[in-house]
Motif scaffolding. Structure first.
Motif, PDB file in Angstrom:
ATOM      1  N   ASP A  18       0.844  -1.195   0.000  1.00 50.79           N
ATOM      2  CA  ASP A  18       0.000   0.000   0.000  1.00 50.79           C
ATOM      3  C   ASP A  18       0.880   1.245   0.000  1.00 50.79           C
ATOM      4  O   ASP A  18       2.085   1.173   0.236  1.00 50.79           O
ATOM      5  CB  ASP A  18      -0.907   0.007   1.233  1.00 50.79           C
ATOM      6  CG  ASP A  18      -2.253   0.665   0.946  1.00 50.79           C
ATOM      7  OD1 ASP A  18      -2.316   1.489   0.006  1.00 50.79           O
ATOM      8  OD2 ASP A  18      -3.219   0.361   1.668  1.00 50.79           O
ATOM      9  N   THR A  19       0.271   2.393  -0.244  1.00 47.02           N
ATOM     10  CA  THR A  19       1.019   3.649  -0.270  1.00 47.02           C
ATOM     11  C   THR A  19       1.171   4.197   1.147  1.00 47.02           C
ATOM     12  O   THR A  19       0.352   3.895   2.029  1.00 47.02           O
ATOM     13  CB  THR A  19       0.303   4.700  -1.129  1.00 47.02           C
ATOM     14  OG1 THR A  19      -0.965   4.996  -0.513  1.00 47.02           O
ATOM     15  CG2 THR A  19       0.093   4.190  -2.543  1.00 47.02           C
ATOM     16  N   PRO A  20       2.185   5.032   1.394  1.00 49.67           N
ATOM     17  CA  PRO A  20       2.329   5.618   2.733  1.00 49.67           C
ATOM     18  C   PRO A  20       1.149   6.507   3.113  1.00 49.67           C
ATOM     19  O   PRO A  20       0.776   6.581   4.287  1.00 49.67           O
ATOM     20  CB  PRO A  20       3.630   6.426   2.621  1.00 49.67           C
ATOM     21  CG  PRO A  20       3.856   6.641   1.153  1.00 49.67           C
ATOM     22  CD  PRO A  20       3.285   5.438   0.495  1.00 49.67           C
ATOM     23  N   GLU A  21       0.542   7.153   2.124  1.00 46.68           N
ATOM     24  CA  GLU A  21      -0.612   8.016   2.399  1.00 46.68           C
ATOM     25  C   GLU A  21      -1.802   7.206   2.924  1.00 46.68           C
ATOM     26  O   GLU A  21      -2.657   7.728   3.654  1.00 46.68           O
ATOM     27  CB  GLU A  21      -1.017   8.777   1.141  1.00 46.68           C
ATOM     28  CG  GLU A  21      -0.027   9.858   0.713  1.00 46.68           C
ATOM     29  CD  GLU A  21       1.143   9.314  -0.108  1.00 46.68           C
ATOM     30  OE1 GLU A  21       2.014  10.122  -0.484  1.00 46.68           O
ATOM     31  OE2 GLU A  21       1.181   8.084  -0.370  1.00 46.68           O
ATOM     32  N   SER A  22      -1.871   5.929   2.550  1.00 44.13           N
ATOM     33  CA  SER A  22      -2.960   5.065   3.027  1.00 44.13           C
ATOM     34  C   SER A  22      -2.667   4.496   4.411  1.00 44.13           C
ATOM     35  O   SER A  22      -3.582   4.244   5.197  1.00 44.13           O
ATOM     36  CB  SER A  22      -3.178   3.914   2.042  1.00 44.13           C
ATOM     37  OG  SER A  22      -3.548   4.405   0.776  1.00 44.13           O
ATOM     38  N   LEU A  23      -1.394   4.300   4.715  1.00 45.84           N
ATOM     39  CA  LEU A  23      -0.996   3.697   5.986  1.00 45.84           C
ATOM     40  C   LEU A  23      -0.992   4.698   7.144  1.00 45.84           C
ATOM     41  O   LEU A  23      -1.240   4.334   8.294  1.00 45.84           O
ATOM     42  CB  LEU A  23       0.400   3.081   5.857  1.00 45.84           C
ATOM     43  CG  LEU A  23       0.501   1.838   4.959  1.00 45.84           C
ATOM     44  CD1 LEU A  23       1.957   1.555   4.627  1.00 45.84           C
ATOM     45  CD2 LEU A  23      -0.125   0.637   5.654  1.00 45.84           C
ATOM     46  N   PHE A  24      -0.711   5.971   6.813  1.00 44.97           N
ATOM     47  CA  PHE A  24      -0.615   7.000   7.845  1.00 44.97           C
ATOM     48  C   PHE A  24      -1.697   8.058   7.643  1.00 44.97           C
ATOM     49  O   PHE A  24      -2.216   8.222   6.538  1.00 44.97           O
ATOM     50  CB  PHE A  24       0.768   7.658   7.814  1.00 44.97           C
ATOM     51  CG  PHE A  24       1.903   6.689   8.049  1.00 44.97           C
ATOM     52  CD1 PHE A  24       2.266   6.333   9.344  1.00 44.97           C
ATOM     53  CD2 PHE A  24       2.601   6.138   6.990  1.00 44.97           C
ATOM     54  CE1 PHE A  24       3.305   5.447   9.578  1.00 44.97           C
ATOM     55  CE2 PHE A  24       3.649   5.240   7.203  1.00 44.97           C
ATOM     56  CZ  PHE A  24       3.996   4.888   8.510  1.00 44.97           C
ATOM     57  N   ASP A  25      -2.021   8.782   8.692  1.00 44.11           N
ATOM     58  CA  ASP A  25      -2.994   9.868   8.560  1.00 44.11           C
ATOM     59  C   ASP A  25      -2.417  10.973   7.687  1.00 44.11           C
ATOM     60  O   ASP A  25      -3.114  11.548   6.845  1.00 44.11           O
ATOM     61  CB  ASP A  25      -3.360  10.416   9.945  1.00 44.11           C
ATOM     62  CG  ASP A  25      -4.084   9.375  10.790  1.00 44.11           C
ATOM     63  OD1 ASP A  25      -4.652   8.430  10.204  1.00 44.11           O
ATOM     64  OD2 ASP A  25      -4.063   9.499  12.040  1.00 44.11           O
ATOM     65  N   THR A  26      -1.151  11.297   7.928  1.00 45.18           N
ATOM     66  CA  THR A  26      -0.429  12.228   7.048  1.00 45.18           C
ATOM     67  C   THR A  26       0.972  11.675   6.822  1.00 45.18           C
ATOM     68  O   THR A  26       1.526  10.978   7.678  1.00 45.18           O
ATOM     69  CB  THR A  26      -0.305  13.642   7.672  1.00 45.18           C
ATOM     70  OG1 THR A  26       0.498  13.568   8.853  1.00 45.18           O
ATOM     71  CG2 THR A  26      -1.664  14.224   8.004  1.00 45.18           C
ATOM     72  N   PHE A  27       1.543  11.987   5.663  1.00 40.85           N
ATOM     73  CA  PHE A  27       2.898  11.525   5.338  1.00 40.85           C
ATOM     74  C   PHE A  27       3.561  12.588   4.474  1.00 40.85           C
ATOM     75  O   PHE A  27       3.047  12.962   3.423  1.00 40.85           O
ATOM     76  CB  PHE A  27       2.855  10.190   4.589  1.00 40.85           C
ATOM     77  CG  PHE A  27       4.216   9.641   4.258  1.00 40.85           C
ATOM     78  CD1 PHE A  27       4.917   8.880   5.182  1.00 40.85           C
ATOM     79  CD2 PHE A  27       4.793   9.898   3.017  1.00 40.85           C
ATOM     80  CE1 PHE A  27       6.180   8.378   4.881  1.00 40.85           C
ATOM     81  CE2 PHE A  27       6.047   9.403   2.705  1.00 40.85           C
ATOM     82  CZ  PHE A  27       6.750   8.649   3.647  1.00 40.85           C
ATOM     83  N   ASP A  28       4.701  13.085   4.942  1.00 43.99           N
ATOM     84  CA  ASP A  28       5.444  14.099   4.198  1.00 43.99           C
ATOM     85  C   ASP A  28       6.337  13.411   3.170  1.00 43.99           C
ATOM     86  O   ASP A  28       7.276  12.698   3.535  1.00 43.99           O
ATOM     87  CB  ASP A  28       6.287  14.933   5.169  1.00 43.99           C
ATOM     88  CG  ASP A  28       6.849  16.178   4.505  1.00 43.99           C
ATOM     89  OD1 ASP A  28       6.908  16.215   3.256  1.00 43.99           O
ATOM     90  OD2 ASP A  28       7.259  17.110   5.230  1.00 43.99           O
TER      91      ASP A  28
END
Length: 435
Positions: free
Chosen positions: A113-123
């Motif tokens: 999965d993408t980091p944006e899907s795993l975390f609430d926010t991802f820089d």
């Protein structure tokens, strides 16, 4: 800073990059000797600066073990020319990061999965990039997190990278003999461990739990459910890198506090855990606003076997260093002297290590030690220069000592340098109150 969309991963690509760098270095030497013919007073400073620049530029895009070696060399302030130390120190946390698409590709490979899907926010823009991986800031469930992502292909390229630099290293350090492979195997094994992020999380949790009672020392919490083979998620820790603190701090009390914490942390690990954080460079430590020390990376942890630990620290005692029989016994136990040595070799290396140990172990000879003592570090620099120019060493087999010296000596040299940067005065046996 410009990002990287692709890292050379196969042996041919990486060898080609190193060869290109070698050609540039060769050109720098031609320019230097050309100038030397015209002006005999031309120094090597300009040559060193040009070579350091070109070598670092080549390594920073390769990442991995090649850049890790540069990072390690940046700690050798008394051995490496200043230009190399300054340029290679950038490998600690200032190298070109992966691009956002490559970061997402890495996440999909290891988490599906993408980091944006795993975390609430991802820089998507990294906040720090070093030799093995880079760090991104993220949030989840109201927690501020640091997400460390390993560069693609790093683990697979370690063995081939080391094979390429082995001939140069053997010549540089005068390593000869049939058992020289043990040193390269030790480096290879430790670098491979650094790419195993599951192992790093386990080591981090073990050491932070064991050291939790040391005053003024903090660690991040690690999140196994958001970590994997090539990705680690931990608490975001607020503070400035140790090098930034030492460059700006003018408060002696704070310097001593941070230095005492750093010293206690290392002595507790070494003497109690017999396992030690073996990568003491400024990029692995933060200092918060209250002068607490924060350890944020446990990728390189060295186990200290009893058969090495005992003679190593027995030689830190003046009564053993100055007892010829005991001194020789420990020298053989640590594989510094060998049964097949000639009388000339036995005499030469006994005298060399007696001089070295008498100096390097001085911090252990008193209750307190002032690491701002420039006379002490000046003597270390003089000794390094003396033996680097000694023509007799080249005639001997420089392949000396147990393989465990590589990372234990690296730990102490790095620790001494950090303590000197801090200018800290510490109580040497203060760590014992935590046992």
């Amino acid at each position: 800073m410009k990002t990287i969309d692709k890292i050379p991963t196969n042996k041919i690509q990486r060898a080609s990059k190193l060869m290109t760098t070698g050609v540039k270095v060769g050109g720098n030497y031609l320019k230097y000797y050309g100038k030397k013919l015209v002006n005999s007073e031309t120094t090597k400073d300009e040559l060193n600066e040009s070579n350091a620049e070109d070598i670092y530029d080549g390594l920073k895009n390769l990442k991995g073990s090649a850049l890790k070696v540069a990072q390690m060399l940046s700690m050798e302030k008394n051995i490496m020319p200043k230009a190399y130390v300054e340029k290679f120190s950038l490998a600690q946390f200032q190298v070109p990061p992966l691009s956002a698409p490559l970061v997402r590709k890495t996440f999909k490979k290891y988490f599906g999965d993408t980091p944006e899907s795993l975390f609430d926010t991802f820089d998507a823009e990294s906040v720090a990039a070093a030799s093995i991986g880079q760090v991104h800031k993220a949030t989840k469930d109201d927690k501020n997190l640091a997400v460390k992502i390993q560069y693609p292909g790093v683990a697979k390229s370690i063995s081939s990278d080391l094979a390429m630099v082995k001939p140069v290293a053997m010549k540089m350090f005068n390593i000869k003999g049939k058992d020289s492979q043990k040193y390269f195997k030790e480096v290879e094994d430790k670098l491979l461990e650094e790419t195993d992020y599951l192992l790093e999380v386990a080591q981090s949790k073990e050491i932070t739990e064991a050291c939790k009672n040391i005053s003024n020392l903090k660690f991040p919490k690690y999140y196994e459910e958001l970590s994997g083979e090539r990705i680690i998620t931990m608490d975001w820790m607020t503070g400035e890198h140790l090098s930034e603190f030492t460059n700006t701090n003018t408060d002696t009390e704070k310097a001593n506090r941070v230095g005492q914490t750093l010293w206690d942390f290392y002595m507790f690990q070494m003497h109690h855990l017999k396992r030690v954080h073996a990568d003491p460079h400024p990029g692995n430590f933060l200092v918060d606003k209250d002068a607490n020390l924060i350890a944020i990376d446990f990728g390189c942890v060295k186990t200290v076997p009893e058969e090495f630990y005992v003679p190593y620290f027995e030689l830190a005692k003046p009564e053993n260093i100055n007892n010829p029989d005991v001194f020789l016994e420990k020298m053989y136990a640590l594989e510094i002297l060998k049964e097949e040595d000639s009388p000339e070799e036995t005499k030469f290396f006994s005298e060399l290590f007696y001089e070295m140990l008498s100096l390097f172990t001085q911090p252990f000879h008193s209750e307190t030690f002032d690491f701002s003592d420039e006379e002490f570090f000046g003597k270390i620099a003089e000794l390094s220069t003396k033996y680097s120019k000694d023509t007799e060493i080249r005639k001997m087999n420089g392949n000396r000592g147990s393989k465990h010296f590589l990372y234990i000596n690296r730990t102490f040299f790095g620790l001494y340098n950090l303590m000197n940067d801090l200018g800290a005065k510490v109580e040497i046996n203060n760590y014992k109150k935590y046992l």
